[in-house]
Scaffold this active site. Sequence first.
Site, PDB file in Angstrom:
ATOM      1  N   ALA A 191      14.526  27.924  63.373  1.00 33.89           N
ATOM      2  CA  ALA A 191      13.449  27.366  64.187  1.00 33.89           C
ATOM      3  C   ALA A 191      13.703  27.802  65.629  1.00 33.89           C
ATOM      4  CB  ALA A 191      13.487  25.850  64.089  1.00 33.89           C
TER       5      ALA A 191
ATOM      6  N   GLU B 287      15.373  28.692  55.250  1.00 31.78           N
ATOM      7  CA  GLU B 287      14.423  27.814  54.554  1.00 31.78           C
ATOM      8  C   GLU B 287      13.140  28.574  54.192  1.00 31.78           C
ATOM      9  OE1 GLU B 287      14.918  24.795  57.636  1.00 31.78           O
ATOM     10  OE2 GLU B 287      15.336  23.332  56.072  1.00 31.78           O
TER      11      GLU B 287
ATOM     12  N   GLU C  64      22.385  24.052  60.989  1.00 26.85           N
ATOM     13  CA  GLU C  64      21.781  22.997  61.825  1.00 26.85           C
ATOM     14  C   GLU C  64      22.793  21.958  62.297  1.00 26.85           C
ATOM     15  OE1 GLU C  64      20.426  24.310  59.143  1.00 26.85           O
ATOM     16  OE2 GLU C  64      18.253  24.503  59.373  1.00 26.85           O
TER      17      GLU C  64
HETATM   18  N1  3HC Z   1      15.846  29.741  68.861  1.00 29.83           N
HETATM   19  C1  3HC Z   1      15.628  30.226  70.076  1.00 29.83           C
HETATM   20  N2  3HC Z   1      16.399  31.158  70.654  1.00 29.83           N
HETATM   21  C2  3HC Z   1      17.446  31.603  69.952  1.00 29.83           C
HETATM   22  C3  3HC Z   1      17.739  31.132  68.668  1.00 29.83           C
HETATM   23  C4  3HC Z   1      16.878  30.155  68.108  1.00 29.83           C
HETATM   24  N3  3HC Z   1      17.052  29.667  66.894  1.00 29.83           N
HETATM   25  N4  3HC Z   1      18.842  31.749  68.219  1.00 29.83           N
HETATM   26  C5  3HC Z   1      19.235  32.580  69.193  1.00 29.83           C
HETATM   27  N5  3HC Z   1      18.402  32.495  70.243  1.00 29.83           N
HETATM   28  C6  3HC Z   1      18.442  33.262  71.481  1.00 29.83           C
HETATM   29  C7  3HC Z   1      19.681  32.979  72.290  1.00 29.83           C
HETATM   30  O1  3HC Z   1      19.509  31.867  73.131  1.00 29.83           O
HETATM   31  C8  3HC Z   1      19.818  34.270  73.077  1.00 29.83           C
HETATM   32  O2  3HC Z   1      18.877  34.206  74.109  1.00 29.83           O
HETATM   33  P1  3HC Z   1      19.145  34.939  75.518  1.00 29.83           P
HETATM   34  O3  3HC Z   1      19.292  36.384  75.198  1.00 29.83           O
HETATM   35  O4  3HC Z   1      17.965  34.587  76.334  1.00 29.83           O
HETATM   36  O5  3HC Z   1      20.422  34.335  76.030  1.00 29.83           O
HETATM   37  C9  3HC Z   1      19.344  35.324  72.092  1.00 29.83           C
HETATM   38  O6  3HC Z   1      18.559  34.632  71.127  1.00 29.83           O
HETATM   39  C10 3HC Z   1      20.443  36.052  71.377  1.00 29.83           C
HETATM   40  O7  3HC Z   1      21.318  35.102  70.798  1.00 29.83           O
HETATM   41  P2  3HC Z   1      22.894  35.347  70.765  1.00 29.83           P
HETATM   42  O8  3HC Z   1      23.364  35.722  72.111  1.00 29.83           O
HETATM   43  O9  3HC Z   1      23.490  34.149  70.128  1.00 29.83           O
HETATM   44  O10 3HC Z   1      22.982  36.632  69.820  1.00 29.83           O
HETATM   45  P3  3HC Z   1      24.029  36.986  68.699  1.00 29.83           P
HETATM   46  O11 3HC Z   1      23.629  38.294  68.184  1.00 29.83           O
HETATM   47  O12 3HC Z   1      25.418  36.786  69.204  1.00 29.83           O
HETATM   48  O13 3HC Z   1      23.822  35.897  67.550  1.00 29.83           O
HETATM   49  C11 3HC Z   1      22.593  34.527  66.005  1.00 29.83           C
HETATM   50  C12 3HC Z   1      22.636  35.842  66.830  1.00 29.83           C
HETATM   51  C13 3HC Z   1      23.691  34.567  64.936  1.00 29.83           C
HETATM   52  C14 3HC Z   1      21.255  34.418  65.370  1.00 29.83           C
HETATM   53  C15 3HC Z   1      22.867  33.336  66.955  1.00 29.83           C
HETATM   54  O14 3HC Z   1      21.983  33.424  68.040  1.00 29.83           O
HETATM   55  C16 3HC Z   1      22.670  31.984  66.329  1.00 29.83           C
HETATM   56  O15 3HC Z   1      23.551  31.489  65.659  1.00 29.83           O
HETATM   57  N6  3HC Z   1      21.491  31.368  66.590  1.00 29.83           N
HETATM   58  C17 3HC Z   1      21.235  29.993  66.171  1.00 29.83           C
HETATM   59  C18 3HC Z   1      20.923  29.913  64.717  1.00 29.83           C
HETATM   60  C19 3HC Z   1      20.593  28.494  64.364  1.00 29.83           C
HETATM   61  O16 3HC Z   1      21.261  27.556  64.743  1.00 29.83           O
HETATM   62  N7  3HC Z   1      19.520  28.326  63.585  1.00 29.83           N
HETATM   63  C20 3HC Z   1      19.092  27.020  63.188  1.00 29.83           C
HETATM   64  C21 3HC Z   1      18.100  26.509  64.193  1.00 29.83           C
HETATM   65  S1  3HC Z   1      17.631  24.838  63.861  1.00 29.83           S
HETATM   66  C22 3HC Z   1      16.532  24.974  62.587  1.00 29.83           C
HETATM   67  O17 3HC Z   1      16.259  26.050  62.118  1.00 29.83           O
HETATM   68  C23 3HC Z   1      15.936  23.686  62.138  1.00 29.83           C
HETATM   69  C24 3HC Z   1      15.191  23.831  60.859  1.00 29.83           C
HETATM   70  O18 3HC Z   1      15.994  23.466  59.771  1.00 29.83           O
HETATM   71  C25 3HC Z   1      13.951  22.972  60.838  1.00 29.83           C
END
Ligand code: 3HC
Length: 692
Positions: free
Chosen positions: A62, A104, A124
Amino acid sequence: MSAVNIERHGRISLIVVDNPPVNALSQTVRAGLEKYIEEAEADVECDAIIISCAGRTFIAGADIKEFGKPPLEPFLPDVVSRIEACEKPVIAAIHGTALGGGFEIALACHYRIAHATAAVGLPEVHLGLLPGASGTQRLPRLVGAGQAMAMMLSGKPVKAREALELGAIDRVADSDDLLAEATRFAEDCIKQGPRRICDMKVAETEPGVFETARKEIAGKSRGLISPELIIQCVEKATSGGFEEGLAFERERFLECMASPQSDGLRHAFFAERQVGKVPGIGKAVSSRSLESAVVIGAGTMGSGIAYACLSAGMSVTLVDNDDAGLARGVKSIENLFSGGVQRGKISEADKEDGLNRFSSSLGYGNVADADIIIEAVFENMAIKKEIFGAIDKIAKPGAILATNTSTLSIDEIAAATGRPGDVIGLHFFSPAHIMRLLEIVRGEKTADDVIVSSLELARKLGKVGVVVGNCFGFVGNRMLYCYARESQFLLLEGAAPEFIDQVLFDWGMAMGPNAVGDLAGLDVGYKARKERSDLPDDPRFYRVADMLVEMGRYGQKTGKGMYLYEAGSRKPLPDPEVAKLIRDEAKRLGVARRDISAEEIIERCVYALINEGARILDEGIARKSADIDVIWMNGYGFPRHRGGPMHFADTIGTDRVYATICEFRDRFGPLYWEPSKLLKELGTSGGKFADL
Ligand code: 3HC
């Protein structure tokens, strides 16, 4: 190009999400997915649909930036349901990582194929959440309750092959042409027709699986709400219908989302990604080479730094002028490699490769070739200046000259060289190969590309680098001084060491301050205090710690400090001798003893941090409050779910912090409790550190 596109290849419709950087499920992506699923379903020339992504990864979840704002339609759970309801087979073609809402979406598809290097996961929990778009209901139906809980509670992604073995995906694509393999796979899927997880039942769960999961989280999650709610959702998946499970999950997800814990963890996520962007230093500034390092000083810190650099693939020479000390350092690096092999973290080949890149020397010889020289000798300005003067004469032009000082002036050290632009502070935390924080201290003359290189080094070593300004103790230790100061006063005023530690541990700190002092060695802080001429003229100041050191009680290394340690044990045991010592000293100093509440301990210690943090911001030593938060979460065990001290102040209100600090000033005097100018400004205007 829009965020989602569709094209048809023969009888296959290909929906491509293209929302850089990580294809997060923003409103436009959700709307695009819904629209094109409907379009492809209605297209008489389409027999199957593939969902794939452009760029470096499948959907990473998300869009976290949308959290905390009013939700926008279409909602993710509805998009997920719409995909699954599609009457034509839908296949997810996964590369990079399919995470959270991204996985998902893949679970809503009828089939999943992933590139061999891809990974899938539900992280999450790291954001204080649970999978809120049916993940808690769908994943158990595919892989079983125990495995699904393991994935959701750890938040760790699993690699494609493991995911295949677990049953989370259907195929692994070995060739680099994922789409070609997905298209071939689609032909099989067309024959089988849609296969919906919502129609499946969770396999019989082994007895005790939920109790085991609860036991496992008990020690680790320490008051976090989402792990327990994840377990409850999976229990529901095993006992109720699918729709009922979805409704249950939704409620729990919203509960997590509204919690300050998730707010703190989301702050931590973005704060750690922002620290790498230094105002005034543009993308055009590139890193210098970081292939080879010389580490000067073979003590615990130097060896840990050398091991961290070796683990990152660099060539490293460890230097010391003492034969026995150097031999000890070499041995400890060999032991670290062997320990890594024993614990299964690295292979025997990794160890050999690491040791092949490692050498040691009693002289400065290799300094001439090194890209970076990191000095890690003990805290003594005269010695550090001598070393920098010497390496200045030998190091190649463009080499980075770094000091691991934890308190001393970078500018003074830099002045001992003819190239202050190349000098920087790299404050590692002990044990240096484990602790994630690297405090990067820029001197007045440090060149921009040396700062960029230091951030790059942090990234290479798997650490989070935070750039700070030069002052005594920089950000982390300068604030620690205030935090530990209060815990020391509290001892004299009547709080037992173990009570202070328990209260702050229960509040979320990784360890209490007294246990930390014993671990780090009380003599370290003692020596640092003796070097300072600017300390207050107050006989109570760090009095208990000083007395213990003067009695030879340095902490764990001498078997006693603030606590007692049984031979071979690190378990702190309260010591009646220390209790008596503190009581007698309080009497001698005329400090009235009283019952002290847990609330007062938390406020005195944590608000002291916040007040000093505000001063540091005001002076420009830290650029933003989030930088301070990252330092405290990664270097000092501040609870991530509270988002760091400055975020915590914003959460409870700067007005409340300011008012309490004013009360402390009136009660304990202005010497330690004068509210900082910035806190006063924010506290009286309803402002937040985050808005500065
Ligand atoms: N939403 C918005 N922005 C995101 C994002 C997300 N889910 N994931 C990453 N970003 C952004 C980061 O803030 C960063 O932004 P910036 O360049 O402006 O600083 C950019 O994307 C790149 O991220 P990273 O520097 O972390 O890049 P990496 O290549 O090192 O890692 C990744 C990539 C493995 C995808 C890592 O970003 C990550 O783990 N992201 C989070 C994943 C996550 O937690 N997903 C679950 C979200 S909650 C959800 O989905 C709820 C649902 O169940 C309803």
